[in-house]
Design a protein around this motif. Structure first.
Motif, mmCIF file in Angstrom:
data_model
loop_
_atom_site.group_PDB
_atom_site.id
_atom_site.type_symbol
_atom_site.label_atom_id
_atom_site.label_comp_id
_atom_site.label_asym_id
_atom_site.label_seq_id
_atom_site.Cartn_x
_atom_site.Cartn_y
_atom_site.Cartn_z
ATOM 1 N N ARG A 1 4.766 5.407 -3.537
ATOM 2 C CA ARG A 1 5.599 5.002 -2.431
ATOM 3 C C ARG A 1 5.030 5.342 -1.070
ATOM 4 N NH1 ARG A 1 9.198 9.333 -1.300
ATOM 5 N NH2 ARG A 1 10.764 7.877 -0.543
ATOM 6 N N TYR B 1 9.599 8.709 9.728
ATOM 7 C CA TYR B 1 8.920 9.957 10.056
ATOM 8 C C TYR B 1 7.674 10.164 9.227
ATOM 9 C CZ TYR B 1 12.997 10.901 12.687
ATOM 10 O OH TYR B 1 13.989 10.817 13.600
ATOM 11 N N VAL B 2 7.624 9.490 8.078
ATOM 12 C CA VAL B 2 6.433 9.647 7.253
ATOM 13 C C VAL B 2 5.336 8.708 7.741
ATOM 14 C CG1 VAL B 2 5.571 9.427 4.917
ATOM 15 C CG2 VAL B 2 7.892 10.187 5.305
ATOM 16 N N ARG C 1 15.071 17.457 14.925
ATOM 17 C CA ARG C 1 13.751 17.502 15.551
ATOM 18 C C ARG C 1 13.837 17.461 17.067
ATOM 19 N NH1 ARG C 1 8.758 15.278 12.653
ATOM 20 N NH2 ARG C 1 8.035 16.321 14.527
ATOM 21 N N PRO D 1 15.972 14.211 4.951
ATOM 22 C CA PRO D 1 15.304 13.258 4.077
ATOM 23 C C PRO D 1 14.096 13.925 3.425
ATOM 24 C CG PRO D 1 15.602 12.343 6.281
ATOM 25 C CD PRO D 1 15.998 13.780 6.344
ATOM 26 N N ASP E 1 11.359 13.003 2.329
ATOM 27 C CA ASP E 1 10.048 12.600 2.828
ATOM 28 C C ASP E 1 9.623 13.390 4.044
ATOM 29 O OD1 ASP E 1 10.648 9.149 2.086
ATOM 30 O OD2 ASP E 1 9.450 10.637 1.007
ATOM 31 N N SER E 2 10.596 13.848 4.795
ATOM 32 C CA SER E 2 10.263 14.467 6.072
ATOM 33 C C SER E 2 9.997 15.950 5.929
ATOM 34 C CB SER E 2 11.416 14.267 7.048
ATOM 35 O OG SER E 2 12.554 14.939 6.547
ATOM 36 N N GLN F 1 6.597 17.449 6.951
ATOM 37 C CA GLN F 1 6.434 17.428 8.405
ATOM 38 C C GLN F 1 7.291 18.472 9.087
ATOM 39 O OE1 GLN F 1 7.462 13.715 9.921
ATOM 40 N NE2 GLN F 1 5.530 12.754 9.389
#
Lengths: 295, 312, 531
Positions: free
Chosen positions: A67, A260-261, C247, C258, C260-261, C264
């Motif tokens: 993904r 953000y990714v 952020r 999330p 995915d974040s 980061q």
């Protein structure tokens, strides 16, 4: 020149549609921007229509281990989405959904709206009042609000989106159609044609439709971009097409969390909507200029 | 002019009533039992009937409609099923925020749009015209919810200059304005495009009129011609401005969704997923009423500027 | 006109660069709820409501001890100093109430307040009956049949039949101030000016936007006096919005960033805290209708799900695969015969065994899911994946998303409610904090709607017997063994599609200190500070 003009005026009375539309076509061909937009649109439509053939992958097949791959990944040139599905394939297939959801309501509105509006304008009197006041009621709602309200009630799904957007655009076309019909009805050369013995049918066909269809067509073409943005917007809110269908607005919604990714892949569906919308706007501009229609 | 104004005002009433009918029909089209939210799971049939009665859901639809309309005439929009607060309070609170957004976005769109449109018309065919027209076409074509997301990525996440969501009502005016900035930009794009194009087109029409050409040949470029153009283009421009303000007030749902701006669009969105019928009816009705009043005002203003319209 | 615009533009630009300073020690939290949880006492929005509102403004008689993260939280005295079951009548429990405790409005806490609160949930004809609050919590309090006052600081609870579950249910009933209620005589007004005994009190309530609280300086527990000056709660159902808010510094704490974040966030210096807790993310299946009335089909569904893929790739290791109600290592896990794993071939075989195939497809199922919510993790993304997994073995599922609180409401009404007739499952995350929440409310035949939430309904006389036995067993070790036996039966029967156990990720700004993430759905906010 004057003779030629006079000649073409005379010919206009006898065969108005042909040379008028020919003139329109001639003007369209000379406008580079319109040509470019037309070309781009043809590409977009072709890509959408041929999506099953062009798409390198199944738009619904994805491996979550792959993904959110970035642009330029081998075998996935435009990256993958949050479920690992190929973006290029989904964008191609998504184009079909978005174009369908964007064009169909305007087409429906064009047909239904023209019939209702021309009838109202031509007949006048009480039927005109009834039709126009009913349309006024729908005009009480800004387009976005009406679309969301209807879709919110009917629920998500492609059919419901088509219905709700058609309801939004029909009153607008009716208004334009009626207004143009009323204007043309009173033009001098109509009475001249009548005086020269032309029947109602002939008048309708040669004069009314030629001079009425043009502006309506132009107006309808200006609504396509809004329709596309609205259709995608409904899916964005969760009221339009449902997962796992590929549709640009829905893709914007589901990819939103991934900005953000990887900011670029989530931006792609928005770029697609933007480009399609812009080509339609440029085309309708060109059409209007070619038809020398004033707004 | 007064006759026209009164006629238009009177016409607005049946329009609004018709709109209310449509709203009622639409909202009740939706499947689902609205009062399930307030009933305990082991409520007896009697209790369910009693609650239905309290909300008026036991009566046949036409009767419910008339009751609702009657209460609306008294300023009572009913009670939210989800929060049990009066709908009018929620609508009033959120309307404030939507109005703030619509006004600020209109200021930007109208100001820039009129400016760009006039610039393009007066410099027709030249670079400035092409630039302004390009900006306009881009503005009209961009999906504003997407633009909002891009703005958040750039200004909120990457640069951290501006907040990404909410209205910042805990801070003072400064904080509120900071929160207002990005939604304003996103919402103003489409109207900016539309207004630029309409103003340019209207101005060009007037500039093409013979006696204007004559005037400019005499050397009276700019000021006199400028005002003449503005005065004659005003009716057309007014219509568009009115429509676009309506679009920004009633059509802000998508932008409000992206920024979690607590306006009527946000309220509407939530109410749809909660199936909160009184809120849905109330919000849509208020927005429609605003829109009708807006159109009414624009029409009357137009007839003031251009008396010919009143005669139509 | 143009000058005005220019000036305004300049002003806006100037303000854009002005930074706003918040008071020191102001904790701002972004919740997943889409509105502020009900502040009238028995709160809504599931456990997120308890977490940020119910247990901060109010307290029950018995509390969870949330101060440590290295063990499952035990029950400790709250507004009751002690409690015990009566030796002469095991269906009666005596609670000795804490003295010298005041509500936020200044009125004293006593037995009357406890009875008032109980009646507001249970006594239909009482003027102070809170129909909304009661709907939220009464299904958790099925063992509490009656209450009586022994004296100003002692109450007795009647449970009808003896049950060891009482403390586990008492923990969900918070105590509200009768004096405050009597001032307004209306629950909605009470919710705008709430009064409880908790460590925080409400100072400002802006519907749909924020709830502002400050420490309760009269709080009875000196060890848990809040350290921050101010606490503000924001509803933020959108994960991206929450992330952006964290952020950009708009909030200091967000629930469920999330996944995915997360890399980061960590890279940018934010804290991402996790901990295991008794959480279970499932699809609760409807057992009286096709397709899920067939055990083989249910097992097939459980073999079709790629749990490792979900947890590793979709959720960035923010969960662990679930193959039962509890997780391996928990005292109730037992030794189930079925060990569900990702095996699509086995799934297809099971469907064939059940008689389905290309000629006879499995009927389509409709599953109700939410768009956000506490414990729901990333419902849309996860469900899309599950839908795909199931489709690959031949199980077609339609997803219907609704708002979280709406999902809870429809769930409590059960599958038989007219609204829910077309549904075949709900996707709701469960807790198994104690035997009642983990098993009793779901798997006992007497918990069928409307008494509690056995919505499926799951009717198994053997499990009924074991649950009754567990309820009568006051010895924890023996009780655990019985529950483990029940767990083995449940796993084999597969009334749910087991998917994952969440690890409860939270995103905190580096300025937040002192917070310990417990192995719980709830949190103790009193030790946190914001530098």
């Amino acid at each position: 020149m004057a003779i030629a003009v006079a000649g073409s005026v005379v010919t206009a009375v006898a065969h108005p549609p042909m040379s008028y539309w020919r003139a329109v076509g001639w003007r369209l061909r000379r406008d580079p921007i319109t040509l470019a937009a037309g070309g781009l649109l043809a590409l977009i439509v072709l890509a959408a229509v041929l999506a099953p053939i062009l798409a390198p992958h199944d738009p619904n097949a994805g491996s979550i281990r792959l993904r959110l791959a970035a642009l330029g990944t081998a075998d996935h040139w435009l990256g993958t989405d949050e479920q690992g599905r190929d973006m290029l394939s989904r964008l191609l297939h998504g184009g079909r959904m978005t174009l369908l959801a964007g064009l169909t309501p305007v087409l429906v509105a064009f047909v239904v709206g023209t019939v209702l509006g021309v009838a109202a304008g031509f007949v006048g009197g009480l039927p005109n009042h009834l039709i126009m006041r009913t349309m006024d009621i729908f005009y009480a709602f800004p387009a976005v609000l009406l679309a969301i309200a209807i879709s919110g009630s009917l629920g998500p799904g492609l059919w419901n989106t088509l219905i709700s957007l058609s309801v939004v655009f029909i009153p607008r076309v009716v208004r334009v159609a009626e207004s143009v019909t009323v204007q043309v009805k009173s033009l001098e050369f109509i009475s001249a044609a009548r005086a020269s013995g032309a029947g109602i049918g002939q008048i309708m066909r040669h004069h009314l439709l030629a001079n009425v269809l043009g502006p309506i067509l132009v107006f309808a073409s200006t609504q396509v971009s809004l329709s596309i943005i609205l259709a995608a917007g409904l899916s964005f809110l969760g009221l339009g097409v449902t997962p796992p269908a590929a549709e640009w607005g829905l893709m914007l919604n589901t990819l939103r969390g991934s900005i953000y990714v990887n900011a670029w892949v989530p931006a792609l569906p928005g770029v697609a909507i933007f480009l399609t919308s812009m080509t339609f706007n440029l085309l309708s501009d060109g059409l209007r200029d070619a038809m020398e229609i004033r707004s | 002019m007064w006759v026209y104004a009164i006629r238009r005002l009177l016409l607005a009433v049946p329009t609004l009533i018709g709109a209310s009918l449509i709203i009622f029909a639409m909202v009740h089209l939706a499947p689902g039992d609205p009062i399930a939210a307030v009933m305990p799971a082991d409520a007896t049939q009697a209790e369910i009937e009693a609650t239905k009665k309290a909300y008026g859901f036991d009566k046949p639809l036409p009767v419910q409609y008339l009751y609702w309309l009657g209460r609306v005439a008294h300023g009572d929009l009913g009670r939210s099923i989800a929060t049990r607060r009066p709908v009018i309070e929620d609508v009033r609170d959120s309307l404030r925020h939507s109005l703030a957004l619509a006004v600020s976005s209109s200021l930007v769109a109208f100001g820039l749009g009129i400016g760009l449109g006039l610039l393009a018309a007066f410099r027709q065919g030249r670079v400035l015209d092409k630039l302004a027209s390009a900006i306009a076409v881009v503005g009209v074509s961009v999906p504003h919810y997407w633009a909002g997301i891009i703005l958040i990525i750039i200004f909120s996440v990457q640069l951290n200059w501006l907040p990404a969501m909410g209205a910042g009502s805990e801070g003072g005016l400064a904080e509120y304005l900071r929160h207002l900035t990005l939604p304003t930009v996103a919402l103003s794009l489409i109207p900016l495009g539309v207004i630029t194009r309409v103003v340019r087109s209207a101005a060009l029409d007037i500039l093409a009129q013979e006696f204007v050409l004559a005037l400019s040949a005499k050397g009276l470029w700019h000021r006199t011609v400028f005002f003449h153009v503005v005065k004659n283009a005003a009716p057309q421009i007014l219509t568009v401005l009115g429509l676009q303000f309506g679009f920004q007030l009633g059509g802000s749902v998508l932008v409000e969704a992206v920024f979690s701006w607590p306006g009527t669009g946000y309220l509407l969105n939530l109410a749809i997923f909660q199936r909160d019928i009184p809120v849905l009816q109330g919000v849509i009705l208020v927005l429609a009423a605003f829109f009708v009043l807006l159109n009414l005002t624009v029409d009357i203003l137009q007839s003031l500027v251009d008396p010919r319209i009143a005669r139509h | 006109m143009k000058r005005l615009i220019a000036v305004s533009a300049l002003a806006v630009l100037a303000l854009v660069f002005a930074t706003s300073a918040f008071a020191q020690g102001h904790l701002r939290i972004g919740m997943t709820a889409s509105d502020i949880p009900y502040t009238g006492g028995q709160t809504d929005n599931g456990f997120e409501g308890f977490r940020f509102v119910g247990y901060q403004i109010y307290e029950p008689l018995i509390n969870w001890d949330l101060t440590r993260g290295d063990r499952l939280p035990p029950l400790v005295p709250g507004l009751a100093e002690s409690w015990e079951v009566r030796k002469d009548n095991p269906a009666r429990w005596v609670f000795k109430l804490r003295k010298n405790v005041k509500f936020h409005d200044g009125s004293p806490f006593n037995a009357d307040a406890v009875i008032f609160s109980f009646e507001s949930i249970k006594k239909r004809d009482a003027p102070h009956f809170d129909s909304y609050g009661s709907a939220q919590v009464s299904f958790r309090l099925t063992a509490l049949k009656g209450i009586s006052k022994l004296d100003d600081h002692t109450v007795e609870i009647d449970t009808g039949a003896p049950t060891s579950f009482v403390p586990y249910q008492i923990v969900y009933m918070v105590i509200v101030s009768p004096a405050q209620w009597n001032k307004v005589k209306d629950w909605r007004k009470f919710a705008e000016q709430p009064s409880g005994t908790g460590p925080f009190k409400v100072t400002r309530f802006v519907p749909r936007e924020r709830l502002e609280l400050e420490p309760n300086r009269q709080y009875w527990n000196g060890k848990r006096m809040p350290k921050v000056d101010k606490l503000t709660l924001f509803p933020m159902p959108e994960p991206t919005t929450r992330l952006a808010a964290l952020r950009s510094g708009q909030v200091d704490w967000i629930e469920v960033p999330p996944p995915d974040s997360i890399p980061q966030l960590k890279g940018a210096g934010f804290q991402v805290v996790t901990n295991s807790y008794p959480h279970n993310w499932t699809h609760t299946l409807r057992l009286d209708k096709e397709p899920w009335n067939n055990k083989l089909v249910r097992k097939a569904a459980n073999y079709a799900i790629d749990r490792v893929g979900i947890c590793k790739s979709l959720l960035n290791d923010m969960c662990i695969p679930a193959t039962g109600v509890a997780y391996k290592g928990h005292p109730w896990f037992g030794k189930p015969k079925e060990v569900y794993e990702y095996n699509p071939n086995k799934a297809r075989d099971l469907l064939k065994q059940a008689g389905y195939g290309p000629g006879k497809p499995v009927p389509k199922a409709v599953h109700l899911i939410s768009t956000s919510g506490s414990g729901q993790m990333l419902p849309l993304a996860m469900n899309e994946l599950i839908q795909k997994n199931l489709k690959e073995v031949g199980l077609e599922v339609d997803l219907q998303p609704v708002e979280w609180n709406t999902l809870l409401t429809r769930w409590r009404a059960g599958f038989q409610a007219p609204d829910n007739q077309g549904l075949n499952a709900w996707n709701i995350s469960w807790n198994f904090l104690e035997p009642w929440s983990g098993f009793g409310r779901f798997f006992h035949s007497k918990s069928v709607v409307p008494v509690s939430v056995n919505t499926m309904p799951y009717l198994n006389p053997e499990v009924d017997k074991l649950l009754d036995e567990a309820e009568k067993t006051f010895d924890i070790a023996k009780q655990d063994a019985i529950l483990a036996r029940i767990h083995e039966i449940i796993v084999d029967d597969a009334p749910w599609i087991f998917v994952a156990h969440d690890l409860n990720p939270r995103g905190l700004s580096p300025k937040v200190r002192g917070f310990v993430q417990p192995q719980s759905w709830f949190v103790d906010l009193t030790a946190a500070t914001v530098r």
